[in-house]
Design an enzyme around this catalytic site. Structure first.
Site, mmCIF file in Angstrom:
data_model
loop_
_atom_site.group_PDB
_atom_site.id
_atom_site.type_symbol
_atom_site.label_atom_id
_atom_site.label_comp_id
_atom_site.label_asym_id
_atom_site.label_seq_id
_atom_site.Cartn_x
_atom_site.Cartn_y
_atom_site.Cartn_z
ATOM 1 N N LYS A 41 28.541 -11.009 28.506
ATOM 2 C CA LYS A 41 28.336 -9.655 29.027
ATOM 3 C C LYS A 41 29.609 -9.163 29.694
ATOM 4 O O LYS A 41 30.431 -9.964 30.136
ATOM 5 C CB LYS A 41 27.214 -9.674 30.082
ATOM 6 N N ARG A 90 8.665 -6.099 37.427
ATOM 7 C CA ARG A 90 8.529 -4.703 37.834
ATOM 8 C C ARG A 90 7.381 -4.010 37.122
ATOM 9 O O ARG A 90 6.594 -3.303 37.721
ATOM 10 C CB ARG A 90 9.823 -3.935 37.531
ATOM 11 N N SER A 128 19.572 -2.537 38.130
ATOM 12 C CA SER A 128 21.029 -2.478 38.357
ATOM 13 C C SER A 128 21.661 -1.491 37.377
ATOM 14 O O SER A 128 22.597 -0.772 37.718
ATOM 15 C CB SER A 128 21.649 -3.857 38.168
HETATM 16 O O1 PNS Z 1 19.106 -10.488 36.155
HETATM 17 P P1 PNS Z 1 18.816 -10.837 34.726
HETATM 18 O O2 PNS Z 1 19.949 -10.392 33.840
HETATM 19 O O3 PNS Z 1 17.483 -10.333 34.268
HETATM 20 O O4 PNS Z 1 18.770 -12.449 34.658
HETATM 21 C C1 PNS Z 1 18.569 -13.113 33.445
HETATM 22 C C2 PNS Z 1 18.875 -14.609 33.584
HETATM 23 C C3 PNS Z 1 20.275 -14.818 34.121
HETATM 24 C C4 PNS Z 1 17.904 -15.259 34.536
HETATM 25 C C5 PNS Z 1 18.717 -15.236 32.168
HETATM 26 O O5 PNS Z 1 19.449 -14.492 31.245
HETATM 27 C C6 PNS Z 1 19.163 -16.677 32.117
HETATM 28 O O6 PNS Z 1 18.520 -17.545 32.660
HETATM 29 N N1 PNS Z 1 20.318 -16.918 31.467
HETATM 30 C C7 PNS Z 1 20.944 -18.230 31.392
HETATM 31 C C8 PNS Z 1 20.880 -18.775 29.970
HETATM 32 C C9 PNS Z 1 19.534 -19.389 29.700
HETATM 33 O O7 PNS Z 1 19.084 -20.260 30.408
HETATM 34 N N2 PNS Z 1 18.885 -18.885 28.643
HETATM 35 C C10 PNS Z 1 17.599 -19.372 28.240
HETATM 36 C C11 PNS Z 1 16.478 -18.653 28.936
HETATM 37 S S1 PNS Z 1 15.265 -18.297 27.756
#
Ligand code: PNS
Length: 159
Positions: A41, A90, A128
């Site tokens: 990202k 949410r 955000s």
């Molecule tokens: O604030 P967000 O962007 O909704 O958070 C998303 C997050 C960071 C919790 C999620 O994308 C994540 O856990 N990413 C790390 C990679 C991972 O573990 N992916 C598998 C989850 S299915």
């Protein structure tokens, strides 16, 4: 002892996140808020900037610490012995993605359970992404983020 992890992007932290942090910190012995370092990202704020912002807004909550991590949330959970993953819900539109993530994390890190906190109604619309868009066009974001975060966002957009 229940040690909870609240992972996320926090780009930037909003009043919605802070509401979840305060409520989760009251439910568990300790809470770590962790910023994902996601190379895929292009965030507005660097990981260090997001960690600093979170430390600033959480400084008065004694059982909360802030960290960052790379890779899978489940690996970070296992490595650090967290037994709870916190996520905010949410609206129903969040549910499908959150359910899939919770179930995947449960397979990968079977010692941890995901606990969902429903966002307080006054922040149910907040994200955000919305905050950044409103700020980008010069709108008032004072109801969405704390003053110090607001200043940092406008500083970014002035550059
Ligand atoms: O604030 P967000 O962007 O909704 O958070 C998303 C997050 C960071 C919790 C999620 O994308 C994540 O856990 N990413 C790390 C990679 C991972 O573990 N992916 C598998 C989850 S299915």
């Amino acid at each position: 002892m229940a040690h909870a992890l609240y992972p996320g992007s926090f780009d930037p932290v909003t009043y919605g996140h802070i509401d979840v942090i305060r409520r989760a910190s009251a439910l568990f012995d300790s809470l770590t808020v962790a910023v994902l370092n996601n190379g895929a990202k292009s965030p507005l704020f660097s990981v260090d900037e997001r960690v600093n912002m979170l430390q600033g807004v959480c400084h008065d909550i004694p059982n909360v610490k802030v960290d960052s991590f790379s890779g899978l949330t489940a690996d970070y959970v296992t490595l650090n012995g967290y037994n709870v993953i916190i996520r905010g819900l949410r609206a129903v539109t969040d549910f499908e993605y959150e359910l899939q993530m919770a179930q995947t994390n449960r397979k990968l890190a079977p010692d941890a359970d995901t606990v969902f906190l429903t966002t307080s109604l006054e922040y149910a619309y907040l994200s955000s992404t919305t905050v950044k868009e409103v700020a980008y066009f010069g709108g008032d974001i004072s109801k969405f983020v704390p003053r110090e975060v607001e200043e940092l966002i406008f500083k970014k957009f002035k550059k």
